[in-house]
Structures are given as C-alpha cells and as structure tokens.
Design a protein around this motif. Structure first.
Motif, PDB file in Angstrom:
ATOM      1  N   LEU A 198       0.772  -1.117  -0.026  1.00 38.35           N
ATOM      2  CA  LEU A 198      -0.056  -0.132  -0.014  1.00 38.35           C
ATOM      3  C   LEU A 198       0.747   1.237  -0.141  1.00 38.35           C
ATOM      4  CD1 LEU A 198      -3.023   1.120  -0.099  1.00 38.35           C
ATOM      5  CD2 LEU A 198      -2.776   1.289   2.373  1.00 38.35           C
ATOM      6  N   THR A 199       1.930   1.379   0.706  1.00 36.87           N
ATOM      7  CA  THR A 199       2.682   2.511   0.844  1.00 36.87           C
ATOM      8  C   THR A 199       3.375   2.892  -0.701  1.00 36.87           C
ATOM      9  OG1 THR A 199       3.149   2.171   3.109  1.00 36.87           O
ATOM     10  CG2 THR A 199       4.726   3.575   2.144  1.00 36.87           C
ATOM     11  N   ASP A 253       8.755  -5.365  -6.931  1.00 36.48           N
ATOM     12  CA  ASP A 253       8.356  -6.094  -5.777  1.00 36.48           C
ATOM     13  C   ASP A 253       9.008  -7.377  -5.886  1.00 36.48           C
ATOM     14  OD1 ASP A 253       6.060  -5.735  -3.591  1.00 36.48           O
ATOM     15  OD2 ASP A 253       7.014  -7.559  -3.794  1.00 36.48           O
ATOM     16  N   VAL A 313      15.122  -6.995  -4.797  1.00 42.77           N
ATOM     17  CA  VAL A 313      16.340  -6.080  -4.626  1.00 42.77           C
ATOM     18  C   VAL A 313      17.310  -6.824  -3.615  1.00 42.77           C
ATOM     19  CG1 VAL A 313      17.202  -3.771  -3.971  1.00 42.77           C
ATOM     20  CG2 VAL A 313      15.050  -3.939  -5.315  1.00 42.77           C
ATOM     21  N   ARG A 372       1.439  -6.942   2.394  1.00 44.15           N
ATOM     22  CA  ARG A 372       0.685  -7.467   3.579  1.00 44.15           C
ATOM     23  C   ARG A 372      -0.959  -7.236   3.144  1.00 44.15           C
ATOM     24  NH1 ARG A 372       3.627  -4.813   8.191  1.00 44.15           N
ATOM     25  NH2 ARG A 372       4.798  -3.831   6.356  1.00 44.15           N
ATOM     26  N   PHE A 392      -4.063   1.165   7.237  1.00 39.48           N
ATOM     27  CA  PHE A 392      -4.454   1.953   5.934  1.00 39.48           C
ATOM     28  C   PHE A 392      -3.769   3.461   6.261  1.00 39.48           C
ATOM     29  CE2 PHE A 392      -6.942   4.518   3.368  1.00 39.48           C
ATOM     30  CZ  PHE A 392      -6.816   3.922   1.935  1.00 39.48           C
ATOM     31  N   GLN A 408      -7.601  -7.062   6.979  1.00 35.38           N
ATOM     32  CA  GLN A 408      -8.871  -7.639   6.713  1.00 35.38           C
ATOM     33  C   GLN A 408     -10.006  -6.380   6.324  1.00 35.38           C
ATOM     34  OE1 GLN A 408     -10.032 -11.035   7.332  1.00 35.38           O
ATOM     35  NE2 GLN A 408      -7.727 -11.150   6.787  1.00 35.38           N
ATOM     36  N   TYR A 409      -9.914  -5.580   7.233  1.00 33.66           N
ATOM     37  CA  TYR A 409     -10.725  -4.364   6.975  1.00 33.66           C
ATOM     38  C   TYR A 409      -9.859  -3.047   7.266  1.00 33.66           C
ATOM     39  CZ  TYR A 409     -11.729  -5.262  11.819  1.00 33.66           C
ATOM     40  OH  TYR A 409     -11.354  -5.466  13.086  1.00 33.66           O
ATOM     41  N   ASP A 426       4.773   1.353   6.801  1.00 34.22           N
ATOM     42  CA  ASP A 426       4.082   1.245   8.071  1.00 34.22           C
ATOM     43  C   ASP A 426       5.041   1.482   9.311  1.00 34.22           C
ATOM     44  OD1 ASP A 426       4.647  -1.375   8.041  1.00 34.22           O
ATOM     45  OD2 ASP A 426       2.627  -2.141   8.427  1.00 34.22           O
TER      46      ASP A 426
HETATM   47  C1  LIG Z   1      -2.442 -10.641   9.333  1.00 39.43           C
HETATM   48  C2  LIG Z   1      -2.349  -9.123   9.316  1.00 39.43           C
HETATM   49  C3  LIG Z   1      -3.444  -8.405   9.442  1.00 39.43           C
HETATM   50  C4  LIG Z   1      -3.757  -6.992   9.364  1.00 39.43           C
HETATM   51  N1  LIG Z   1      -4.887  -6.461   9.421  1.00 39.43           N
HETATM   52  C5  LIG Z   1      -5.065  -5.247   8.883  1.00 39.43           C
HETATM   53  C6  LIG Z   1      -6.257  -4.716   8.941  1.00 39.43           C
HETATM   54  O1  LIG Z   1      -7.361  -5.553   9.527  1.00 39.43           O
HETATM   55  N2  LIG Z   1      -6.363  -3.515   8.550  1.00 39.43           N
HETATM   56  C7  LIG Z   1      -5.326  -2.590   8.302  1.00 39.43           C
HETATM   57  O2  LIG Z   1      -5.618  -1.368   7.969  1.00 39.43           O
HETATM   58  N3  LIG Z   1      -4.150  -3.266   8.181  1.00 39.43           N
HETATM   59  C8  LIG Z   1      -4.105  -4.649   8.750  1.00 39.43           C
HETATM   60  N4  LIG Z   1      -2.663  -4.960   8.626  1.00 39.43           N
HETATM   61  C9  LIG Z   1      -1.560  -4.096   8.522  1.00 39.43           C
HETATM   62  C10 LIG Z   1      -1.307  -3.823   6.966  1.00 39.43           C
HETATM   63  O3  LIG Z   1      -1.659  -4.776   6.175  1.00 39.43           O
HETATM   64  C11 LIG Z   1      -0.161  -3.233   6.649  1.00 39.43           C
HETATM   65  O4  LIG Z   1       0.110  -2.168   7.626  1.00 39.43           O
HETATM   66  C12 LIG Z   1       0.235  -2.666   5.169  1.00 39.43           C
HETATM   67  O5  LIG Z   1      -0.135  -3.604   4.298  1.00 39.43           O
HETATM   68  C13 LIG Z   1       1.641  -2.200   5.121  1.00 39.43           C
HETATM   69  O6  LIG Z   1       1.756  -1.841   3.805  1.00 39.43           O
HETATM   70  P1  LIG Z   1       3.362  -1.372   3.211  1.00 39.43           P
HETATM   71  O7  LIG Z   1       3.273  -1.094   1.681  1.00 39.43           O
HETATM   72  O8  LIG Z   1       3.964  -0.375   4.262  1.00 39.43           O
HETATM   73  O9  LIG Z   1       4.167  -2.749   3.426  1.00 39.43           O
HETATM   74  P2  LIG Z   1       4.202  -4.150   2.819  1.00 39.43           P
HETATM   75  O10 LIG Z   1       2.806  -4.606   2.599  1.00 39.43           O
HETATM   76  O11 LIG Z   1       4.854  -5.081   3.675  1.00 39.43           O
HETATM   77  O12 LIG Z   1       4.987  -3.894   1.244  1.00 39.43           O
HETATM   78  C14 LIG Z   1       6.041  -4.014   1.177  1.00 39.43           C
HETATM   79  C15 LIG Z   1       6.621  -4.701  -0.173  1.00 39.43           C
HETATM   80  O13 LIG Z   1       8.000  -4.836  -0.252  1.00 39.43           O
HETATM   81  C16 LIG Z   1       8.021  -6.066  -0.837  1.00 39.43           C
HETATM   82  N5  LIG Z   1       9.802  -6.307  -0.665  1.00 39.43           N
HETATM   83  C17 LIG Z   1      10.314  -6.660   0.641  1.00 39.43           C
HETATM   84  N6  LIG Z   1      11.831  -6.592   0.386  1.00 39.43           N
HETATM   85  C18 LIG Z   1      11.835  -6.634  -0.876  1.00 39.43           C
HETATM   86  C19 LIG Z   1      12.989  -6.580  -1.556  1.00 39.43           C
HETATM   87  N7  LIG Z   1      14.366  -6.832  -0.968  1.00 39.43           N
HETATM   88  N8  LIG Z   1      12.849  -6.350  -3.250  1.00 39.43           N
HETATM   89  C20 LIG Z   1      11.747  -5.993  -3.361  1.00 39.43           C
HETATM   90  N9  LIG Z   1      10.362  -6.130  -3.009  1.00 39.43           N
HETATM   91  C21 LIG Z   1      10.637  -6.276  -1.684  1.00 39.43           C
HETATM   92  C22 LIG Z   1       7.279  -7.063  -0.227  1.00 39.43           C
HETATM   93  O14 LIG Z   1       7.111  -8.085  -1.111  1.00 39.43           O
HETATM   94  C23 LIG Z   1       6.122  -6.363  -0.204  1.00 39.43           C
HETATM   95  O15 LIG Z   1       5.276  -6.355  -1.202  1.00 39.43           O
HETATM   96  C24 LIG Z   1      -2.460  -6.305   8.740  1.00 39.43           C
HETATM   97  C25 LIG Z   1      -1.388  -6.956   8.411  1.00 39.43           C
HETATM   98  C26 LIG Z   1      -1.308  -8.312   8.539  1.00 39.43           C
HETATM   99  C27 LIG Z   1       0.058  -9.005   8.496  1.00 39.43           C
END
Ligand SMILES: Cc1cc2nc3c(=O)[nH]c(=O)nc-3n(C[C@H](O)[C@H](O)[C@H](O)COP(=O)(O)OP(=O)(O)OC[C@H]3O[C@@H](n4cnc5c(N)ncnc54)[C@H](O)[C@@H]3O)c2cc1C
Length: 340
Positions: free
Chosen positions: A11-12, A32, A130, A40, A322, A59-60, A315
């Motif tokens: 998402l970020t 990615d 990466v 996540r 979100f 989930q939501y 995050d």
């Molecule tokens: C079980 C669970 C339940 C959750 N429930 C909720 C909820 O109900 N509501 C809510 O709002 N949030 C929830 N969250 C939190 C939410 O999912 C996260 O805060 C959010 O998805 C984080 O997004 P991000 O983009 O910061 O990180 P990530 O989603 O971790 O994205 C980082 C990306 O970087 C990629 N990556 C990592 N290392 C490398 C590399 N070396 N080279 C290339 N790519 C790489 C990964 O594959 C990943 O796709 C939950 C999380 C989990 C795990």
C-alpha cells in the motif's frame, strides 16, 4: 528527467507512486519481490478456482475520526470507485471505536493496491527481489536476485524495516550510526494466516461473518472471508481465513510449515466443528506482520542519502494500518518532490 524506483508494491509503495505521478519526473518503476501486488494487503486465490479468493493479511480498513481530514479524500476516492464498501457483516468481538467507520474491499484487499498502481501509471515489475544498492556515477545502481542491475536517480524503499537493513552494497555504510540505531529499534509481531478454499455451493453454517477469539492459544481471528466482503454467490466457492495469535506466530516462526498448518487446523476444528473439508488450503507466514514499535523520531519517512536521493518509509515509520501507510506515502512523496 529523473528516473525513480519505488521498491515494494504494497500500500505505501503504490500510494507513493500514485502521488508522484505528474510531478516533474521521468518514468516511475515499481519493483516487488513477490509474484503479485499487495504486500501485507495481498489477496490469495484457491489453487483450484482463481475466482475463489481470500484476504490473508489486512482484513478491513478503519477510518478513524482523529486526524482523518488529510486522509479522508483517499477513502472517498476508493468508495466512489467501488473499491471499498462499508463493512456491514457481523464481526463478533470487534472493538468499535466511537465515530470510526469500517470498510471492506469486495474484490479483496489487493484491489486497493492495484487501484493505486494503475493510477500511478508506473512500470510495475514482480519477481524483482532487490539485494544490493550502491552509488555509481552519481546514480543508484540497484541489483536484484535475477537479472542485470539498473540505475535510478531516486530510490524509495517501502519494505519492512528489518528487510531494509538486510540490503547489501554502499547502503550499508550510507546509513549512519544514529539512523541504524533508530531503524534497529523498530519491531514487528509475527503470525500465521491460513486460507481455506471451498467448492462452489458449499454451505458454511455459522451466524457470524468473522469473530475474534480470546481464549485459544493458537487462533485469534476467524473470518468467512467472502461473507465479510459481502460477496455470497452460488457460482463462487466460499473461503475462510484464520489468523493465529502473535504468541503462536513467534513460537512457531521457524517450524515446518506443514506441521504449523496441521496445528492450526486441529484448533480450528475444535472451535468450529461444523466447518466442511476445504478443497484447498494456503498457509502464509507473516514474519513481519504488524508494527509493535515504529522507528522513533521520524515523520513517516527517513532520508538515508540526499544527492542522489535514497529514502525509506512504510508502516514501520508510522503504524500498521491503512492510515499509517497513507501518512507515510504522503510524507515520502513530499520529500521526493521537494528534491526534484
Ligand atoms: C495478518 C495481518 C492483518 C492485518 N490486518 C489489518 C487490518 O485489518 N487493517 C489494516 O488497515 N491493516 C492491517 N494490517 C496491516 C497492513 O496490512 C499493513 O500496515 C500494510 O499492508 C503495510 O503496507 P506497506 O506497503 O507499508 O508494507 P508491505 O505491505 O509489507 O509492502 C512491502 C513490499 O515490499 C516487498 N519487498 C520486501 N523486500 C523486498 C526486496 N528486497 N525487493 C523487492 N521487494 C521487496 C514485499 O514483497 C512487499 O510487497 C494487517 C497486517 C497483517 C500481516
């Protein structure tokens, strides 16, 4: 024209790429390591039927009243495009904060991330893991597990903080001692998620769409995922999602996945004995699940190097939901724009 690389199609990363569209940039690339979008917020499909899906991570989505103004437009846009819909299904044991609203993604959480990737117009590449970031002729040379290295003017990292610290190359020496201490102090919980996928027409006879479990050492949350997303159709099989407790997750972090899956299934059978036998199962380990301690003293991002720009967010620099990702993405995009 600057060439920008965003690492991470979560998402970020996707929101940051969308916010950078139209800034005086050259092309934006998103890399990615995974095989699809979401991080996540990923959505998995049944091995037997791609239409039978389940959210194994987030989930939501909750719109809190506090500090909501800057983020409100993001929710409104997703609602107006039908990417998000209000959560109407009953969730037992959910703590509802006064004034907050909850939303689900009918097409799965990854549809939220895909929406922003499309908005960004970026070139998105999966299976681009990466491994190494080094300086080369005033640009960043980014290497990956397979394929040749490429050069970029700006690199934005959005993966969980421990994965930033695993990168090799000049980045290791570029991160100064105090930043290293800040980054090392971030921590995450770990948990497992199980997705159970059923044949079309299977009936799951429970009065709830999801429930939080408080008295089981293994299971914390169970959801009839399609019912939670308010999509019940005779043509598409239902799906069930199980999240383990954080304690179970950390105790079994390096156990055999098949054993972990069986342990979770044993507990599930005791909690919901009426569940039919699934057609297929997916067990997902979230080593970095939710942030328990964010990187201190940073406003959603950290600049690791200025000229050329290397910046990280996600995050881990705010909080795990979100809104936390939106805050970090806005902060990252502002910092990148002011450097161009
Ligand atoms: C079980 C669970 C339940 C959750 N429930 C909720 C909820 O109900 N509501 C809510 O709002 N949030 C929830 N969250 C939190 C939410 O999912 C996260 O805060 C959010 O998805 C984080 O997004 P991000 O983009 O910061 O990180 P990530 O989603 O971790 O994205 C980082 C990306 O970087 C990629 N990556 C990592 N290392 C490398 C590399 N070396 N080279 C290339 N790519 C790489 C990964 O594959 C990943 O796709 C939950 C999380 C989990 C795990």
């Amino acid at each position: 024209m600057a060439r920008v690389l965003v690492v991470g199609a979560g998402l970020t990363g996707s929101v940051c790429a969308a916010l950078l569209r139209g800034a005086a940039l050259g092309r934006i690339a998103v890399w990615d390591k995974a095989r699809g979008a979401g991080g996540r917020m990923s959505t998995s499909s049944s091995a037997r039927d791609a239409a039978c899906i389940a959210d194994l991570g987030a989930q939501y989505i909750t719109l809190e009243t506090e500090g909501a103004e800057a983020r409100r437009s993001f929710y409104e846009e997703l609602l107006s495009h039908g990417v998000l819909k209000p959560l109407t299904a009953p969730i037992e044991g959910m703590v509802v904060k006064e004034g907050s609203c909850n939303y689900v993604a009918p097409q799965g959480m990854s549809s939220v991330v895909k929406y922003y990737l499309k908005q960004s117009g970026a070139d998105v590449f999966y299976e681009h893991h990466v491994t190494c970031i080094s300086l080369q002729d005033g640009k960043w040379e980014v290497s990956r597990k397979m394929g040749p290295p490429e050069q970029f003017d700006v690199v934005v990292l959005t993966m969980p903080v421990p994965q930033i610290l695993q990168l090799q190359g000049d980045i290791v020496n570029i991160i100064n001692e105090s930043q290293k201490q800040q980054l090392e102090s971030a921590s995450y919980s770990s948990r497992y998620a199980l997705g159970l996928f059923y044949e079309a027409g299977t009936r799951i006879d429970v009065p709830w769409a999801a429930q939080y479990i408080t008295d089981n050492p293994c299971i914390r949350f169970i959801s009839i995922d399609n019912k939670k997303r308010n999509i019940e159709s005779p043509e598409i099989g239902p799906s069930v999602v199980v999240h383990t407790t954080v304690m179970f997750g950390s105790e079994h972090l390096d156990s055999d996945p098949a054993e972990v899956q069986q342990l979770i299934l044993n507990h599930l059978e005791r909690i919901v004995p009426s569940l039919p036998k699934p057609a297929s199962i997916k067990c997902q380990k979230w080593r970095y699940s939710q942030v328990t301690k964010a990187v201190p003293n940073c406003l959603g991002q950290m600049i690791l190097h200025t000229q050329p720009l290397l910046i990280c967010g996600g995050d881990g620099f705010t909080f795990s939901n979100f809104s936390g990702c939106i805050d970090s993405a806005m902060s990252l995009a502002e910092a990148v724009k002011s450097h161009l």
